[in-house]
Design a protein around this motif. Structure first.
Motif, short mmCIF file in Angstrom:
data_model
loop_
_atom_site.label_atom_id
_atom_site.label_comp_id
_atom_site.label_asym_id
_atom_site.label_seq_id
_atom_site.Cartn_x
_atom_site.Cartn_y
_atom_site.Cartn_z
N SER A 1 1.03 -1.18 0.03
CA SER A 1 -0.01 0.02 -0.18
C SER A 1 1.13 1.06 0.24
N GLU A 2 1.89 1.05 -0.17
CA GLU A 2 3.22 2.31 -0.15
C GLU A 2 2.77 3.34 -2.11
N GLU A 3 2.24 4.10 -1.79
CA GLU A 3 1.92 5.17 -3.13
C GLU A 3 1.31 4.47 -4.00
N TRP A 4 0.99 3.67 -4.43
CA TRP A 4 0.93 2.51 -5.06
C TRP A 4 0.17 3.07 -6.41
N TRP A 5 -0.89 3.69 -6.09
CA TRP A 5 -1.38 5.24 -6.90
C TRP A 5 -0.79 5.86 -7.90
N ALA A 6 0.62 6.34 -7.34
CA ALA A 6 0.77 6.62 -8.50
C ALA A 6 1.79 5.60 -9.59
N LEU A 7 1.93 4.62 -8.95
CA LEU A 7 1.94 3.21 -10.84
C LEU A 7 0.57 3.51 -11.01
N LEU A 8 -0.29 3.74 -10.34
CA LEU A 8 -1.67 3.48 -11.26
C LEU A 8 -1.71 4.77 -12.32
N ILE A 9 -0.90 5.97 -12.10
CA ILE A 9 -1.64 7.19 -12.40
C ILE A 9 -0.39 6.71 -14.04
N ASP A 10 0.55 6.24 -13.43
CA ASP A 10 2.04 5.92 -14.26
C ASP A 10 1.27 4.86 -15.09
N SER A 11 1.12 3.83 -15.27
CA SER A 11 0.55 2.64 -15.75
C SER A 11 -1.00 3.39 -17.31
N VAL A 12 -1.74 4.24 -17.00
CA VAL A 12 -2.73 4.41 -17.30
C VAL A 12 -2.90 6.02 -18.37
N ARG A 13 -2.11 6.17 -17.64
CA ARG A 13 -1.72 7.19 -18.51
C ARG A 13 -1.76 7.67 -20.31
N ILE A 14 -2.60 7.93 -21.06
CA ILE A 14 -2.91 7.87 -22.75
C ILE A 14 -1.87 8.67 -23.31
N ARG A 15 -1.44 9.06 -24.33
CA ARG A 15 -1.23 10.36 -25.59
C ARG A 15 -1.83 11.47 -24.95
N ASN A 16 -1.51 12.72 -24.69
CA ASN A 16 -2.37 14.27 -24.14
C ASN A 16 -1.13 15.09 -24.27
N PRO A 17 -1.61 16.33 -24.18
CA PRO A 17 -0.19 17.27 -24.92
C PRO A 17 0.98 17.55 -23.54
N ASP A 18 0.90 16.90 -22.23
CA ASP A 18 2.10 16.60 -21.79
C ASP A 18 2.28 15.04 -21.67
N PHE A 19 2.79 14.37 -22.50
CA PHE A 19 2.88 12.87 -22.21
C PHE A 19 3.03 12.67 -24.00
N ALA A 20 4.08 12.58 -23.92
CA ALA A 20 3.83 12.34 -25.32
C ALA A 20 4.32 10.73 -25.86
N CYS A 21 3.75 9.65 -26.53
CA CYS A 21 4.01 8.11 -26.37
C CYS A 21 2.96 7.84 -27.41
N ILE A 22 3.17 5.97 -27.94
CA ILE A 22 3.20 5.43 -29.03
C ILE A 22 2.53 4.12 -28.59
N TYR A 23 1.47 3.61 -29.22
CA TYR A 23 0.65 2.43 -28.96
C TYR A 23 1.26 1.07 -29.45
N ILE A 24 2.03 0.38 -28.71
CA ILE A 24 2.60 -0.56 -28.96
C ILE A 24 2.12 -1.60 -28.72
N ASN A 25 2.13 -2.34 -29.91
CA ASN A 25 1.37 -3.82 -30.00
C ASN A 25 1.82 -5.56 -29.53
N ASN A 26 3.20 -4.85 -30.55
CA ASN A 26 3.18 -6.07 -30.33
C ASN A 26 4.77 -5.92 -30.60
N TYR A 27 5.57 -7.04 -30.93
CA TYR A 27 7.26 -7.32 -30.61
C TYR A 27 7.53 -6.34 -32.20
#
Length: 1569
Positions: free
Chosen positions: A1321-1347
């Protein structure tokens, strides 16, 4: 009367115990106790005359002298008992109003700590102190100072009052560190408030007295902390100076670290153009400021000396910031070594020892030894019977008095009836109005109790709740207005509803239930709001003011009333009522909690006020409100260590204050509160289950069907009437028509008779013969056809029987194959191969590689083998029909079928995460296998399956609470959690709203955890209730200013109250409800699995004693060596003098290992190393001497010798080999820590020298097996979620928390560690936020589906919304179920240990029994003859506390042997005797029955687990038992006489023979000397 007797010098004689028991028995039989025992004296003058034998007259002169002495006692040597001033003061201080005045003054003492005006605060304190000074003086005048037993200072509370009075005058001293501590002592004044309120005083006294029980856990905890502190000291010493440096070498004696890279280095490589190093490498002094930042906890988290090491270890006791400490050090030390050290530390301290504290508190509510308390239970039952009789007699007396007063009143009324009589008209009107009022009351009463009315009320509550809940960011104005209109209608209806209920049930009837009081409060708040809106001329129906909306949403609390009364949702209603009743029962301990919070807050404010000046401080002590928040966070274990470190930079008082507060508040009080809550909630749950019965839906449906059938019956009755009418008409017509056929038949008979008369007789005979022949032919044909049919049927049945027997033979063969050990082992290997394949199949595996192709082949092979396994099981037992069928046999088989079907589909479909997830579920099969091998795993696995069902229902209840509580935040904060991203720190202070942000080129971003709708609020609150480090969420909440406005820190700190109240509801209440249900499920499952559910408490305790005996083995006594060399070596190892020497050397070695610290002098290091080397060589000599002295039976005589030998080898290798490898830093440190760990383990020999300490550590060892079983199950579920996490988040882009080194899902081990962090229970919500973050103006990422895409883009993947499901489900399953099962297993193991300690026969008594047995059976064969047995039985009786006179009486021996009923065995020499376990079990049972007076310890239905002991095979069992031993002795004597005659013995000494028979028959006399 008693005072008169004392003055006369008369007192009662001392009565013996036998006389007292006889008297009490006669009183019970005569039912006179209620007469003799009462408010009056026991004996009057008449009794005194009649029973003069019960009194004696003392010396009247002596009594008169004593009375004169008492009269001469004076308080303050001035005021005697007869002094009028003293009498007046005594009456004053005993007056209740005076106590209320003191309580008021004590409460006034809180005001100086709540205000910041120093001068006013001092004035109030001085006035209050003067009043308390007069109070102390009055008490001293009334009761004396200290000389008398009841004098003032004989009470600890009063000593505290005097100290507070004295130290209050120190407030005029100057402010400095010493004076501040002295001034703090005056805060003891606040204890006066607890002292004067009896309820709080009782609770506080119980809380303080509970500390005495904690020694059996606190001492082992402290020793374990010291053990790990010393190991950590040698493993991590000096590592905090290994930083990334700007230059490769020091410049001018200075080696600067990069301030932007705030990490240790070594294992973690520094970025380019930076160099890893420590100033120690160049003999430079330590830079005291380079680690003085938050990332290094201001240089307090380090292992550079013993005290800092102990401080770090202490923080792990409460799982406080443990992951940050681990991440910091595994960058500088080998990752796996560091992870192992800290994980073992957190499992031992936080999961086992910390929960042992909870178990210790919880144990006080457990059932004690039922055998020991059997007599006390009987006495209690008798007392309860007598009390019931008293109550009944009192009720009868009160009823008679009431009847007498009523009849007397009627007589008085009759005599005065003429004076009080009304005129006829007035009497008629009065009767008519009262009759109308009664009719109205009956109408409202029937209406309030009607089902339709209750249905409408509940419907209105649900409608109102929906109107409040349906609110979200972006809702249209029209929809919101419509919802407000519905809401206002519900407000109006609620008034009508309440008026009807009060009219029908009356005020007393309505307010008799607490839920109605709560509902009245909620409804009243709405009408107060309406009144206020009318006064200030605001709109009543449609009002968009945020605070008006907030107050309107208070109506959602009426859902609790709906849940409280709704039997349709039985489980939720049950939980709701249990929770309400539990909280009402705990109100006193909750009040004590509030007092402790205030006390800790006041102390913190006094010690730490204005000691820290930082911008944007979150937790501080500068004012009373903030100090209260800080104190509550200490109880909640929320980031208290950060505040401690910040204040410790300025004053070391922060350490003492924080640690003391955490120990008293979080470690002791919260666990005590948890234990009380667990016990009370389970009791209330059972109580309400008995009172509140669920709706029988079958009966409900049947009643509906009966109603429908009753309607159909009416229709059928009409139809039957119509049919009967028609049938009557038809019958009449039929009767008329019957007359005509009779006439026709008569005519036909006449014609036939005429024809018969005309036919000749010869023709008639021929016709008859022909008919007979024809009938015979037909019968023969029928017989032949029947025979042929029977033959065909028999042939078919025989074929069927042959086929059935063949199939039965085949089924039995397949069943034998399926149940065989080889088949089970083969199935286990298939599961293992499938599990390894799943673990190796990661998203980073090239699908075209050879490894991937091999894993595919393994997948196909294992799937085919699983199909074959399922088919064979179905052939052997059937698929689904029958209790023994494959599906119904075990839930694991259902899972096996489902997973196999999914794997079959996966062979023909493209790869997907869902297929991999189902394949990972194969590992659950290991739980089934472990349950067959280990009883603890069996209990836990069964409880796990049952707990899931309970958890689903409880989760729904908790979700309702989250929705209700989250509604208030949604009403105010929806759309207010946006912030401006992508701007500089300077621009942050300029930007005020959304438009300023966009103008400066920033991005207007919404936070992931917020309150935009009711479900977002529920998720945010769920995270808050289940996490540590929720302070950041609170900061975001109180910084929100409104829609389209930028946040501002400390904008509204009142939100802290909202969060802290919810944390009590969510963490203290809801999570403890989970623990309560899991613990109760585990205990019930364990009892059922053991087969003891039908046994009573005495039989269960006896089974545990019997099980402890069956685990014993006969002890063998070893002789000392006979040679001088052997004796010398034996004396070195085993003599008392040398043992004291070895123990002293162990303590010296431990003390030496703790003296190491960073940057110490070389001479001091060499001296410590030399002492360590001497100790190591000395221990080598000691271990070798023990091995030689105890050879060849080393392990049987000293099992710990293996650990010693291994430790000595590691110590020698470290001293002479590893320590010389200066180029192997990490190997050297790791091996040194391992060597130190083995050296410290030798302290176990010192612990064994102290029985009390040994008992304390046995407490820890008793829970270790259950803990290991739970760790096995925890690993299985971690494996499943780690595999799923790698598939979901493997390609994720590194972010704030999941930065790619400490926390990530790139490889299996780190994924497991990341999940362990979530589980803690130590700050597990921070991992949730990082794992759920999708592409938005302050976070650039790519949807990767395979190897292939991963190879192209690398670690730049986006998050997924499946992260919500992943983390929440993991937290529900793992943290709330499995970890609570861990707690339940520890509580269960400790309960067994506590019951064994408190049982009628403890394991320490059994240890003494082993020693007694070894005296008569030194070789440990387990066999005793009759004489040895009789001596042993006497000694065991003494050990168990049974009087030996009964056992030594020769007249009782025969009956004693019959009562034991021990089977007799014969050894190889033909000697008959008894075996170890039979003797100990039978003697123990009989001793318990004799000592405690209990019977029927052995159950007829359940005998417990049968133990098969190997040494039984060496002896031959005879058909005889101990009751026949006397006869056998007589026969043996006769046989001896015959043998002597055959040998030619002419004369026999008859007297000597009789004496020998008497000795054999009676046994040896017991020698008391």
């Amino acid at each position: 009367m008693s005072l008169t007797l004392k003055k006369l010098g008369i007192e009662y004689k001392e009565i013996s115990l036998a006389q007292a028991n006889e008297a009490s028995q006669s009183i019970r039989q005569m039912r006179l106790e209620q007469i003799l025992v009462g408010d009056c004296e026991n004996f009057g003058w008449q009794n005194l005359i009649n029973r003069h034998d019960l009194i004696q007259v003392k010396n009247l002169d002596k009594t008169s002298k004593d009375s004169k002495k008492k009269n001469l006692t004076k308080t303050l040597f001035i005021f005697s008992n007869s002094n009028p001033l003293r009498k007046g003061i005594t009456q004053l201080i005993q007056n209740q109003n005076y106590k209320y005045f003191i309580i008021l003054i004590a409460a006034t003492c809180l005001i100086p700590y709540c205000i910041n005006e120093k001068r006013l605060a001092i004035s109030i304190e001085v006035v209050c102190n003067i009043i308390f000074g007069f109070d102390i003086l009055l008490f001293m005048i009334a009761y004396g100072v200290i000389l008398d037993k009841k004098s003032y200072l004989r009470d600890c509370w009063n000593i505290v009052n005097v100290l507070a009075f004295i130290f209050t005058w120190f407030i005029f001293l100057e402010d400095n560190k010493v004076n501040d501590v002295i001034k703090t002592i005056r805060i003891l004044r606040l204890f006066r408030l607890i002292q004067e309120i009896p309820l709080l005083r009782i609770q506080f006294t119980a809380y303080v007295s509970s500390f005495l029980k904690l020694k059996q856990v606190l001492i082992p905890i402290f020793l374990v902390m010291i053990y790990f502190a010393i190991i950590g000291l040698h493993l991590f010493i000096g590592l905090t100076e290994k930083r990334c440096r700007i230059t490769p070498e020091p410049i001018d004696g200075v080696w600067l670290a990069d301030d932007e890279v705030l990490k240790l280095c070594g294992i973690w490589e520094c970025p380019e153009n930076l160099y890893c190093g420590s100033p120690v490498d160049h003999n430079l002094p330590k830079n005291m400021t380079e680690n003085d930042v938050a990332d290094f906890s201001w240089d307090f988290i380090r292992f550079d000396d013993f005290f800092h090491s102990l401080l770090v270890v202490f923080t792990f006791l409460n799982v406080t910031g443990w992951s940050g400490t681990t991440f910091m050090f595994w960058k500088a030390m080998t990752t796996y070594v560091t992870a192992t050290y800290f994980l073992v530390l957190i499992v031992l301290l936080a999961f086992i020892l910390s929960n042992l504290l909870l178990a210790l508190f919880y144990e006080s509510f457990m059932e004690k030894s039922s055998i020991k308390n059997s007599s006390s239970k009987a006495k209690k039952q008798e007392q309860e019977i007598e009390e019931d009789l008293k109550k009944k007699n009192q009720e009868q007396l009160m009823n008679r008095l009431a009847l007498m007063s009523k009849s007397k009143g009627q007589l008085v009324g009759h005599n005065q009836s003429f004076n009080g009589q009304l005129p006829f008209d007035q009497q008629f009107q009065f009767d008519q109005t009262t009759q109308q009022q009664q009719e109205q009351i009956r109408f409202f009463d029937s209406l309030s109790n009607s089902k339709n009315f209750n249905f409408i009320n509940n419907l209105c509550i649900i409608l109102s709740a929906l109107a409040i809940i349906i609110d979200y960011k972006g809702i249209s104005k029209r929809a919101l207005e419509q919802l407000q209109m519905v809401d206002f209608f519900c407000i109006v209806y609620s008034l009508v509803e309440m008026a009807i209920l009060i009219s029908g049930k009356g005020l007393k009837g309505y307010f008799s239930k607490d839920i109605n009081k709560f509902d009245f409060f909620v409804i009243s708040s709405q009408w107060i709001l309406i009144f206020v809106l009318v006064v200030i001329d605001e709109s009543l129906v449609i009002n968009h003011n945020v605070y008006v909306t907030f107050f309107k949403s208070l109506k959602i609390l009426r859902v609790f009333r709906f849940v409280y009364n709704a039997k349709l949702f039985y489980t939720i209603t049950l939980l709701m009522r249990s929770l309400v009743n539990t909280l009402t029962r705990l109100k006193s301990i909750l009040a004590l909690w509030a007092c402790l919070v205030i006390l800790i807050a006041v102390v913190g404010k006094s010690l730490l006020q204005d000691k820290l000046q930082e911008e944007e401080m979150t937790i501080y002590y500068d004012d009373f409100g903030s100090a209260l928040m800080a104190a509550v966070n200490i109880f909640y274990n929320e980031e208290w260590h950060v505040t401690m470190y910040k204040y410790a930079r300025h004053t070391y008082v922060s350490f003492f204050y924080s640690i003391f507060s955490v120990i008293l508040g979080q470690i002791f009080f919260i666990r005590l509160l948890m234990a009380v809550f667990l016990n009370e909630f389970v009791q209330q749950l059972k109580k309400i289950e008995e009172e509140l019965k669920p709706i029988d839906f079958k009966q409900f449906i049947q009643s509906i069907l009966q109603c429908l059938q009753s309607k159909d019956k009416k229709k059928n009755q009409k139809i039957t009437k119509y049919i009967t009418q028609k049938s009557d008409e038809k019958n009449q017509i039929a009767e008329e028509s019957e007359a005509r056929p009779k006439k026709d038949k008569n005519n036909e008979n006449r014609i036939n008779s005429i024809l018969n008369q005309n036919v000749p007789q010869q023709e008639l005979d021929e016709l008859q013969n022909w008919l007979q022949v024809d009938l015979q032919k037909q019968e023969q044909q029928e017989i032949k056809s029947n025979l042929s049919n029977n033959n065909v049927q028999n042939e078919r049945e025989s074929v069927r029987n042959l086929n059935q027997t063949k199939s039965n033979i085949n089924i039995s063969k397949t069943e034998q194959i399926v149940d065989s050990f080889i088949f089970q082992l083969f199935a286990l290997l298939i599961v293992l191969a499938s599990t390894i394949r799943v673990g190796m199949t990661t998203p980073f595996l090239d699908p075209n590689s050879d490894t991937s192709q091999i894993l595919k082949i393994v997948n196909i092979t294992t799937t085919i083998l699983f199909i074959v396994q399922i088919i064979l099981n179905i052939i052997a037992r059937g698929f689904i029909i029958g209790e023994n069928s494959y599906i119904q046999r075990s839930p694991y088989n259902i899972l096996n079928v489902i997973v196999t079907l999914v794997e079959i589909i996966s062979l023909f479909a493209p790869s997907h995460t869902i297929f991999h997830f189902f394949s990972s579920l194969r590992i659950i099969e290991f739980i089934r296998i472990g349950a067959l091998l280990n009883t603890s795993i069996n209990y836990i696995s069964q409880a796990l399956l049952k707990a899931f069902q309970t958890m689903i229902q409880l989760s729904i209840f908790c979700f309702i609470i989250l929705l209700i509580y989250g509604t208030f935040a949604t009403k105010i904060l929806k759309g207010a959690f946006f912030y401006c991203s992508g701007i500089s720190n300077e621009e942050e202070y300029i930007i005020n709203d959304k438009w300023d942000c966009l103008d400066h080129g920033g991005s207007w971003i919404n936070r992931i955890l917020g309150y935009d709708n009711i479900f977002d609020s529920a998720l945010t609150l769920f995270v808050t209730a289940t996490t540590e480090a929720w302070l950041e969420i609170l900061i975001h909440t109180w910084s929100a200013r409104g829609v389209d406005l930028t946040p501002q820190n400390n904008n509204n700190r009142w939100w802290a109250v909202y969060f802290q109240v919810f944390f009590f509801i969510g963490n203290i209440c809801m999570l403890n409800m989970f623990i309560s249900l899991v613990v109760e499920t585990y205990q019930q499952t364990k009892i059922k699995a053991q087969g003891m559910s039908e046994l009573d408490s005495n039989q269960r305790e006896w089974l545990s004693i019997k099980q402890s005996i069956n685990h014993l083995k006969p002890r063998r006594l070893y002789e000392k060596p006979k040679s001088k060399v052997g004796l010398f070596i034996y004396s070195i190892a085993e003599s008392k003098a040398t043992k004291y020497f070895w123990h002293a050397l162990i303590l010296l070695n431990t003390f030496t290992l703790a003296l190491y610290y960073d940057r110490q002098d070389k001479d001091f290091i060499q001296a410590l190393d030399l002492i360590n080397l001497i100790c190591t060589l000395s221990f080598t000599v000691e271990v070798l001497s023990r091995v030689i002295a105890k050879f060849p039976n080393i392990y049987d005589r000293d099992p710990f010798i293996i650990v010693d030998v291994l430790g000595i080898i590691i110590n020698l290798v470290n001293q002479f080999s590893i320590s010389q490898m200066n180029d192997q830093f990490y190997l050297q440190r790791g091996f040194e820590a391992l060597s130190v760990g083995f050296q410290l383990l030798r302290n176990y020999y010192i612990i064994k020298r102290f029985p009390e300490l040994e008992k304390l550590f046995h407490t820890i060892f008793s829970v270790v097996p259950s803990a290991l079983s739970m760790l096995f199950i925890m690993f299985i579920f971690l494996f499943i979620f780690a595999c799923l996490g790698m598939d979901l988040f493997g390609y994720l882009r590194p972010q704030n928390k999941m930065e790619g080194f400490d926390l990530h899902f790139k490889k299996f081990t780190t994924a497991m560690f990341s999940l362990i962090r979530v589980a803690s229970s130590e700050e597990w919500w921070a991992l949730l936020i990082d794992s759920v973050r999708i592409r938005n103006p302050d976070f650039a990422c790519i949807y990767i589906n395979n190897y292939e895409e991963f190879q192209l883009y690398g670690y730049n993947g986006c998050g997924t919304h499946w992260a919500y499901v992943f983390y929440v489900s993991f937290h529900l399953i793992f943290s709330l179920v499995i970890l609570n099962l861990f707690i339940a297993s520890i509580l269960g193991a400790y309960e067994e240990h506590a019951k064994q300690e408190q049982s009628a026969i403890s394991k320490y008594q059994l240890h003494d029994v082993l020693n007694y047995w070894a005296q008569y059976d030194p070789k440990g064969t387990g066999f005793l003859n009759y004489k040895q047995f009789w001596k042993l039985s006497s000694e065991i009786a003494i050990c168990f506390g049974v009087p030996v006179k009964e056992l030594l009486d020769p007249a009782n021996k025969k009956n004693f042997l019959k009562a034991l009923n021990i089977p007799l065995y014969e050894d190889g020499e033909g000697l008959i005797g008894y075996l170890f376990h039979d003797v100990i079990v039978s003697l123990t049972r009989l001793s318990v029955e004799l000592k405690y007076g209990v019977r029927d310890l052995e159950s007829d239905t359940y005998k417990g687990k049968e133990f098969v002991h190997q040494y039984y095979k060496k002896f031959k069992k005879t058909p005889y038992y101990s009751g026949q031993m006397s006869t056998m002795i007589y026969l043996q004597a006769k046989a001896r006489m015959l043998i002597n005659k055959k040998k030619g013995v002419k004369c026999l000494d008859i007297g000597a023979l009789k004496q020998e028979l008497q000795c054999q028959n009676d046994g040896d006399k017991f020698d008391n000397s």
